[in-house]
Design an enzyme around this catalytic site. Structure first.
Site, short mmCIF file in Angstrom:
data_model
loop_
_atom_site.label_atom_id
_atom_site.label_comp_id
_atom_site.label_asym_id
_atom_site.label_seq_id
_atom_site.Cartn_x
_atom_site.Cartn_y
_atom_site.Cartn_z
N GLU A 734 -8.80 -1.12 -8.52
CA GLU A 734 -8.25 -0.48 -10.03
C GLU A 734 -8.06 -0.66 -11.59
O GLU A 734 -8.77 -0.01 -12.18
CB GLU A 734 -5.95 -1.42 -9.66
CG GLU A 734 -5.06 -0.45 -10.28
CD GLU A 734 -4.41 -1.63 -10.66
OE1 GLU A 734 -3.24 -1.67 -9.17
OE2 GLU A 734 -2.82 -1.20 -11.26
N ARG A 812 6.59 -9.35 -11.36
CA ARG A 812 6.46 -9.23 -9.84
C ARG A 812 6.96 -9.90 -8.61
O ARG A 812 7.96 -10.04 -7.56
CB ARG A 812 5.82 -7.95 -9.13
CG ARG A 812 6.10 -7.39 -7.85
CD ARG A 812 5.45 -6.25 -6.83
NE ARG A 812 5.28 -4.68 -7.84
CZ ARG A 812 6.65 -4.00 -7.03
NH1 ARG A 812 7.07 -3.92 -5.86
NH2 ARG A 812 6.67 -2.71 -7.89
N GLU A 1200 2.72 -1.39 0.52
CA GLU A 1200 2.72 -2.62 0.28
C GLU A 1200 3.59 -3.16 0.96
O GLU A 1200 3.58 -4.20 1.57
CB GLU A 1200 2.84 -2.60 -0.91
CG GLU A 1200 1.95 -2.31 -1.87
CD GLU A 1200 1.98 -2.08 -3.40
OE1 GLU A 1200 1.50 -3.00 -3.91
OE2 GLU A 1200 2.87 -1.08 -4.70
#
Ligand SMILES: Cc1cc2nc3c(=O)[nH]c(=O)nc-3n(C[C@H](O)[C@H](O)[C@H](O)COP(=O)(O)OP(=O)(O)OC[C@H]3O[C@@H](n4cnc5c(N)ncnc54)[C@H](O)[C@@H]3O)c2cc1C
Ligand code: FES
Length: 1264
Positions: A734, A812, A1200
């Site tokens: 990423e 998160r 995910e």
């Protein structure tokens, strides 16, 4: 030499081979990078077997191949059709199910379990016999035959001369070998090259003269004689297996005890590919301290025959042959001729032992060979001869001589066992900081193995009627052999079809290219002749000042073209996805081992690496922070990363409304991405550096563009990045991919030529960062019923030496810290630790799994405190519709209870729990455990601006459609799903839609392909573009009826209608304010739950998963076959995280590793799940009748969310350990860190053996 490649057995033009066809149809290829390897392994198996193989043989045969995407189940199912039970495909007869009138599921290739009779799931989809797409002919007409001239060809002696005086000989007779050896006493013999190859590639060994003795007739002897078997030194391990199988079947049972032990040990020796080429002599002469066979040769009294250049033969006992670390009793003028393995005598017993990280294809942590010869004297049985030999406990395979001496002449009874363990524990000494670490575990294994040996011999004697007293039934579990039946998977889903394609289980659009090896990845891109290859100059220190860099030797290296350091960066040397806190090339100070200091380019990759290794750097060491704890203790945090979330009043709650309060710490281990395709980029300049173009294996082409523009000081409009497909990313590409592309762009820009950078696996693993390790400190208050009232959590993640995405990962984790539980009072504080490790980065789940794992740990603790099952505590605390989460989001459309209830029925939890309890009562040393774990995963990037997507849709006048969008295809099937959406929108077949690549010059400013949301967002953007085009076409369509979409497209063109449109989508109604700690960061949630049942060996820590059962709510799936593939792949990757994959860093816990270095930097030491680690029963169901109102076509994101469900395996392991500890009266709660490797399992199963070396509270060391 004759090599058949995957392209050779079938390709898109000539037609696919049945193996290729079957794998494509069964959804066995996701990113496709591993696919040719699997195809060729299967092809080799079928070609070399006269009979169709069994299902077990197929799975065993695949153990040497790794896949990081699929979870292996569809690969096994694809190949199962070639097995004995169902070989119809290979023999070109009718499909297996034709007589039963059942439909064949395209996902499994088996009678359908999805219950649908839809044509999409019916036999129309399944074309078992291969066909050619171009001419419709059957493949069988074109089956390759092995060239007859090669079958007839006689093998010839060879003598080859290479660069720098290198000589390579292949003699065929022993006398020629001896002659060559007399001419070149230092010559290196080589057979399978599995050891020599490692030495030359990774250990810098250089051999000027190599003598290949693979085909020397005398060294391939296999003689079965009166005294035993003579095994030539060059005999390959597979051949040895075959001859031993024959001998075991034919000879008297008392003679073959050694043969059986060796045969059993060979099962776990490497993988099939290695065993096919590796030799017995190569293993002996390597003298590795962890050789699997040497302890057995020693124990079974084998002799080695050595021959010198004069032809004189000398015989040495195996037990006297090994002298020290890789040192043997063999002179320069001698070679190993053969091994003499004697038959065993009546009452002589030989047994093998091995414990590794992973059962298949792994080297031993500790192994052993043991032999006892017992004789009847009066009423007793006395030990007349004995050998106890261990591997993995010293620098060489070691006889425990004191123990052996002690045993001689002793009576074989229970008393002996008690006494001998006290001698043995002193005999084997593994110091605390011995290489490999795990001293307590390894020492415990030595006792466990002896115990098993004792029990086994006792049992054998009892079975033969020689001992009056046998083993108690529960004790038999100590010696129960592990044998793996073939695995079985089932999938269940409903089809919610929209139009021509959406909702159908279409195969991956690239699968046919992938199964034929024709799919191109970055490194396959054709390059011009003057393309240069890059290698990186890497820091070797964890934290140090750079004093000097001497590049003079590098510049005179062969093929050298350029070397660039910080001073050569034309633009800014500072980078970062959010905060620019990272240097492209370290200028003054290095902050981790593996940090990039510069880049070298040369004519070949090898020359570039050689030149880079010639750069000499002097450092001044500075203090390094090498763990989260060290960072917390010294206040080493990344700036501005402190976060907090508060709901209610935790302090008040603890004081007033809790019956009990518990406190604890959870350490969560990291994980390497291990995408099969390493980081790779090809960069070139246009117009003398006015423009820069690149092809890159990245999840974020736009980030590559931005990083390169930044370091070159170019506007974004002059930099283009394209990505066709990538061989897996999982978050690791990423941001980190952009870094390496930027480094290559500096070299390309200066030299005005193309530069390719492809990282070697070890460089990739040691430089690119991993899943963050975490530390969670919790305090939880609850009622006596088990209702959680308050949670106070401190949470830290290991950011490494730059911030990268660590703060979002932390956020998160904080959002998910209550998993699916309703907690009235919550206080969570988090911060990102700065440590001297490579920057950790995104990895599937992005902090979510770590946050949830911490939560499930305290759920477990509560259950233990209240003497209830964790499942009961979970159910009691589940979220309810409409509740407000601890960050202010109102919960809507919550399906967790539906999912949970469905799973409970599916896995028959109550009966499973009872069956496990009854098994555990009957087995002292093997224990089973079960667990059910729920999950909730918020969908959206938590950074609001990233929730936008663009697409470009072009309709051509032949009615075909080219779609380009900002997302990257990395195996997850994004392009397939998006193309399905376009096809359904235009009401055309899927085959009319094509997605070629992702490119920054077609769709600008795209977000990385991450956060699971790409199908939602790019699907919606594409739909927007399609709808625009349809609206423009509509007047023409209304005016006249067209027989096809092609005719309509052409008519529109004639009417000068624009058939190209840009589509755009933003996720509505999301946003979060960290100042307030409140908002709605997620558009919706994906829910799931999993059940797992495992079995552990309490004596060794070995485990396997018997069952995994998963239910997930994916709304109306866009493509259920692809979604099932995502669930299975994520689960198996998660299984690696919770139970197999351990990163070992040089830190305070691992002093035997150099500070800051990664020990586990390759597949030899870092073990991802292999085909034989998947659950024996692997069931996946999608929740039916639950459309999602928040995403395209009522679907849900899947990438995910399933990952965390693998924690069911961890908690099932813990459940089994609880049963083992209970046998010793230990009923208190205990921590179990992930990964629950054999070391952690064994040491947690506290018993009289472990107590010799560790306290009951011992917690194996973990790099966190
Ligand atoms: C992926 C992988 C997995 C592995 N797994 C295991 C495992 O599970 N267990 C295990 O024990 N090992 C394992 N190994 C190590 C290795 O495969 C074995 O030791 C193997 O048997 C070596 O055989 P070879 O023919 O390839 O040896 P080579 O590499 O060809 O030679 C090894 C050494 O033996 C010497 N040699 C060979 N023949 C003679 C001779 N006749 N006389 C004198 N010297 C000779 C060579 O000069 C060289 O020094 C593994 C290796 C790899 C790469
Ligand atoms: S499909 Fe196997 S690694 Fe990607």
């Amino acid at each position: 030499m004759h090599i058949i490649t995957v392209e050779g057995i079938g390709n898109r033009q000539r037609g696919l081979h049945p193996i290729q066809e079957s794998l494509a149809q069964a959804h066995g290829s996701q990113c496709g990078f591993c696919t040719p390897g699997f195809i060729m392994s299967m092809y080799a198996l079928l070609r070399s077997n006269k009979q169709p193989p069994t299902e077990e043989q197929i799975e065993e045969n695949l153990a040497g191949n790794l896949c990081r995407c699929t979870g292996y189940r569809p690969i096994i199912d694809a190949f199962r059709v070639f097995a004995k039970t169902d070989d119809s495909l290979y023999t070109n007869s009718t499909s297996a199910s034709s007589s039963t009138n059942q439909t064949i599921c395209p996902s499994t290739g088996k009678p359908c379990l999805c219950g649908s009779s839809s044509e999409a799931c019916g036999r129309k989809q399944h074309r078992p016999i291969s066909y050619s797409e171009t001419d419709g002919s059957s493949y069988n007409e074109k089956e390759l035959i092995f060239p007859p001239e090669l079958l007839l060809r006689k093998i010839m002696p060879l003598s080859l001369h290479g660069f720098g005086g290198l000589k390579w000989y292949r003699p065929l007779r022993l006398q020629h070998v001896l002659y060559l050896k007399s001419c070149y006493p230092e010559a290196k013999l080589v057979v399978g090259n599995t050891e020599v190859g490692i030495e030359t590639k990774f250990k810098n060994a250089q051999y000027q003269v190599l003598i290949c003795v693979t085909h020397v007739v005398e060294l391939n002897a296999l003689n079965v004689g009166e005294d035993g078997i003579e095994i030539g030194a060059s005999v390959r391990l597979t051949q040895l297996q075959q001859v031993l199988q024959k001998v075991v079947a034919e000879r008297d049972s008392h003679e073959i005890s050694s043969c059986k032990a060796i045969l059993e040990q060979l099962k776990w020796f490497a993988g099939k590919q290695i065993r096919n080429v590796a030799s017995v002599g190569g293993n002996v002469c390597t003298a590795s301290p962890i050789s699997d066979l040497n302890p057995l040769w020693m124990a079974s009294n084998a002799k080695f025959r050595l021959i010198d250049c004069e032809g004189n033969i000398r015989t040495v006992f195996a037990k006297d042959f090994f002298l020290g670390y890789r040192k043997v009793d063999i002179r320069h003028d001698e070679i190993l001729l053969s091994i003499l393995l004697p038959w065993t005598r009546p009452f002589e017993f030989v047994k093998e032992f091995k414990q590794a990280h992973r059962r298949e294809d792994d080297i031993a942590l500790v192994n052993a060979g043991m032999r006892a010869y017992i004789r009847a004297e009066n009423e007793d049985w006395i030990i007349a001869d004995v050998s106890i030999v261990y591997g993995g406990v010293a620098a060489l395979s070691l006889s425990s001589s004191r123990t052996e001496k002690y045993l001689m002449g002793k009576k074989w009874d229970k008393k002996l066992l008690e006494d001998v363990l006290n001698v043995l524990k002193e005999d084997i000494n593994i110091p605390e900081n011995a290489p490999g670490g795990m001293a307590e575990f390894r020492k415990s294994l030595t006792l466990s193995f002896f115990f098993k040996f004792f029990m086994w011999v006792t049992h054998e004697m009892n079975v033969e009627g020689h001992f009056k007293e046998g083993l108690h039934a529960t004790q038999l579990s100590a010696i129960q052999p592990y044998s793996r039946p073939s695995s079985f998977g089932s999938q269940s889903y409903e089809l919610a079809r929209h139009g021509t394609a959406v909702g159908l289980p279409m195969i991956h659009l690239s699968s046919k290219l992938q199964v034929t090896g024709e799919a191109e990845y970055t490194d396959d891109t054709p390059t011009s002749q003057n393309t240069l290859h890059a290698a990186l100059i890497l820091s070797r220190r964890a934290h140090a000042r750079i004093l000097s860099i001497d590049d003079s030797r590098a510049k005179s290296s062969p093929g050298f073209s350029g070397l660039f350091l910080a001073k050569d960066v034309p633009g800014s040397n500072k980078l970062g996805p959010v905060v620019h806190d990272e240097e492209l090339f370290a200028s003054e100070v290095v902050t981790c081992v593996g940090q990039v200091i510069g880049i070298v380019v040369a004519d070949t990759h090898e020359n570039a690496k050689a030149a880079a290794s010639n750069v000499e750097i002097k450092y001044e060491d500075l203090p390094a922070i090498l763990s989260i704890r060290e960072a917390v203790d010294s206040g080493s945090f990344h700036p501005n990363t402190a976060r907090s979330l508060v709901k209610g009043d935790v302090e008040w709650c603890f004081k007033s409304s809790c019956d009990k309060i518990i406190e604890g710490e959870v350490q969560v281990g990291g994980q390497e991405h291990f995408y099969l395709e390493p980081q790779s980029s090809l960069v070139w300049t246009v117009d003398a550096g006015n423009e820069v173009h690149m092809i890159s294996s990245t999840q974020a082409p736009q980030k590559n563009q931005e990083y390169a523009a930044n370091v070159l000081d170019l506007p974004l409009s002059k930099v283009v990045c394209k990505t066709k497909r990538i061989g897996g990313g999982f978050g690791g590409k990423e941001t980190r991919a952009s870094f390496f592309a930027a480094a290559a762009s500096v070299a390309s820009y200066h030299l005005r030529t193309a530069v390719k950078i492809t990282l070697d696996r070890d460089v990739d693993m040691m430089t690119t960062g991993q899943r963050h390790s975490f530390l969670g400190k919790y305090k939880v208050g609850f009622t006596n019923e088990g209702k959680v009232m308050g949670l106070d959590l401190e949470i830290y993640n290991n950011g490494g030496n730059s911030l990268d995405l660590s703060v979002s990962v932390l956020e998160r984790a904080m959002f998910t810290s209550e998993n699916v539980y309703d907690i009235p009072h919550v206080k969570i504080r988090g911060q990102v630790c700065f440590t001297n490790f490579p920057s950790n980065t995104a990895f599937r789940g992005f902090g979510g799994p770590q946050g949830m794992l911490i939560a499930e740990n305290w759920i477990q603790y509560i259950a233990s405190e209240l003497q209830k099952s964790p499942e009961e505590i979970r159910e009691l605390n589940f979220h309810n519709e409409g509740m407000v989460l601890h960050y202010g989001q109102v919960l809507e459309n919550c399906t967790i209870r539906q999912v949970w209830d469905e799973l409970k029925i599916s896995c028959d939890f109550q009966n499973a729990r009872e069956a496990v309890s009854s098994f555990n009562c009957q087995n002292r040393w093997r224990k089973r455990g079960v667990a059910m774990v729920p999950t909730k995963f918020g969908i959206s990037f938590t950074a609001k601006h990233m929730n936008q997507a663009g697409a470009l849709v072009q309709v051509y006048i032949d009615g075909t459609v080219l779609v380009t969008h900002g997302g990257v295809e990395m195996g997850q099937g994004l392009h397939t799903k998006v193309a399905q959406i376009a096809a359904s929108s235009f009401n055309i077949p899927l085959s009319s839609v094509f997605i070629s690549e992702t490119s920054t010059d077609k769709v600008p400013n795209a977000s990385p392909t991450a956060a699971s949301a790409s199908s939602d967002m790019y699907g919606a953007a594409v739909l927007d573009a399609c709808e625009q085009i349809k609206a423009r076409m509509e007047p023409i369509a209304c005016r006249q009826k067209h027989s096809s979409f092609a005719q309509l497209a052409r008519a529109c063109h004639m009417e000068r209608i624009d058939l190209s449109a840009h589509g755009f989508y933003i996720t509505p109604n999301i946003g979060f304010d960290w100042k307030l700690g409140k908002g709605a960061p997620f558009s919706y949630y994906t829910y799931g739950a999993a059940f797992a049942e495992v079995e552990i060996d309490a004596l060794t820590g070995d485990f396997y998963t018997r069952t995994a059962d998963i239910v997930m709510d994916l709304g109306y799936s866009l493509n259920p076959a692809i979604d099932v593939g995502q669930i299975e792949g994520a689960f198996i990757q998660g299984l690696g995280w919770v139970a197999l994959e351990e990163l070992k860093w040089g830190d305070a816990h691992h002093k035997w590793i150099r500070p800051g270095n990664l020990f586990t930097c390759g597949p030899g030491t870092y073990k991802i799940p292999s085909v034989n680690d998947i659950p024996l029963k692997f069931k996946v169901s999608l929740l039916k009748g639950a459309p999602n109102p928040k995403a395209i076509h009522s679907s849900k994101a899947v990438g995910e969310p399933p990952f965390f469900l693998a924690s069911a395996v961890l908690f099932a392991i813990k459940d089994a350990i609880i049963a083992a500890r209970a046998e010793e009266g230990l009923n208190e709660w205990f921590p179990l860190d992930n990964p629950a490797t054999p070391e952690r399992i064994r040491m947690a199963c506290v018993d009289s053996f472990t107590k010799h070396f560790a306290s009951p509270n011992y917690r194996p060391k973990l790099s966190v």
